[in-house]
Enzyme design. Sequence first.
Site, PDB file in Angstrom:
ATOM      1  N   LEU A 107      47.769   5.753  60.258  1.00 40.70           N
ATOM      2  CA  LEU A 107      48.313   5.938  58.767  1.00 40.70           C
ATOM      3  C   LEU A 107      47.310   5.583  57.908  1.00 40.70           C
ATOM      4  O   LEU A 107      46.652   4.370  57.875  1.00 40.70           O
ATOM      5  CB  LEU A 107      49.593   5.073  59.016  1.00 40.70           C
ATOM      6  CG  LEU A 107      50.458   4.964  57.518  1.00 40.70           C
ATOM      7  CD1 LEU A 107      51.282   6.201  57.240  1.00 40.70           C
ATOM      8  CD2 LEU A 107      51.322   3.546  57.587  1.00 40.70           C
ATOM      9  N   CYS A 108      47.283   6.368  56.823  1.00 43.36           N
ATOM     10  CA  CYS A 108      46.651   5.821  55.426  1.00 43.36           C
ATOM     11  C   CYS A 108      47.485   6.130  54.373  1.00 43.36           C
ATOM     12  O   CYS A 108      48.675   6.492  54.349  1.00 43.36           O
ATOM     13  CB  CYS A 108      45.328   6.432  55.522  1.00 43.36           C
ATOM     14  SG  CYS A 108      45.143   8.171  55.292  1.00 43.36           S
ATOM     15  N   HIS A 109      46.939   6.365  53.164  1.00 38.98           N
ATOM     16  CA  HIS A 109      47.480   7.093  51.858  1.00 38.98           C
ATOM     17  C   HIS A 109      48.148   8.237  52.036  1.00 38.98           C
ATOM     18  O   HIS A 109      49.444   8.487  51.746  1.00 38.98           O
ATOM     19  CB  HIS A 109      46.857   6.715  50.651  1.00 38.98           C
ATOM     20  CG  HIS A 109      47.577   6.747  49.366  1.00 38.98           C
ATOM     21  ND1 HIS A 109      46.955   6.936  48.184  1.00 38.98           N
ATOM     22  CD2 HIS A 109      48.792   6.856  49.271  1.00 38.98           C
ATOM     23  CE1 HIS A 109      47.796   6.863  47.125  1.00 38.98           C
ATOM     24  NE2 HIS A 109      49.029   6.709  47.754  1.00 38.98           N
TER      25      HIS A 109
ATOM     26  N   ILE B 247      51.423   7.117  53.892  1.00 39.59           N
ATOM     27  CA  ILE B 247      52.448   6.396  53.461  1.00 39.59           C
ATOM     28  C   ILE B 247      53.087   6.935  52.383  1.00 39.59           C
ATOM     29  O   ILE B 247      54.160   6.791  51.982  1.00 39.59           O
ATOM     30  CB  ILE B 247      51.850   4.716  52.867  1.00 39.59           C
ATOM     31  CG1 ILE B 247      52.807   3.819  52.789  1.00 39.59           C
ATOM     32  CG2 ILE B 247      50.812   5.336  51.818  1.00 39.59           C
ATOM     33  CD1 ILE B 247      53.405   3.309  53.935  1.00 39.59           C
TER      34      ILE B 247
END
Length: 111
Positions: free
Chosen positions: A69-71, A98
């Site tokens: 998971l990242c932005h 996210i």
Amino acid sequence: MIDQVRPADLAAWFAQNADAAPVLLDVREPWELQTASVAPQGFTLVAIPMNEIPGRLAELNDGQRIACLCHHGARSQRVAAFLNQNGFDQLANVAGGIDAWSSHDPTVPRY
């Protein structure tokens, strides 16, 4: 192959292999985690910034089922590819990151 999984479908992706420990690997920077983070529900949350992954690879287990998971999904895709090259095969990228998670879970703020 690295699966692309929407936040709403993550629990089902983890459930595909009940023998593998489910891990959400958040590869964002510490300030990003302070801004918006997810609460672990049925999985372990591990936070390792993308640039620290090579030096901290031993903290992960190739028997785990890892969703990155990242932005928005680009950094996490690169981390998933790196993990795949290093022997991990139960991998997913959280599509939309996210940012997409905040649409799925209103308790997670957008930034």
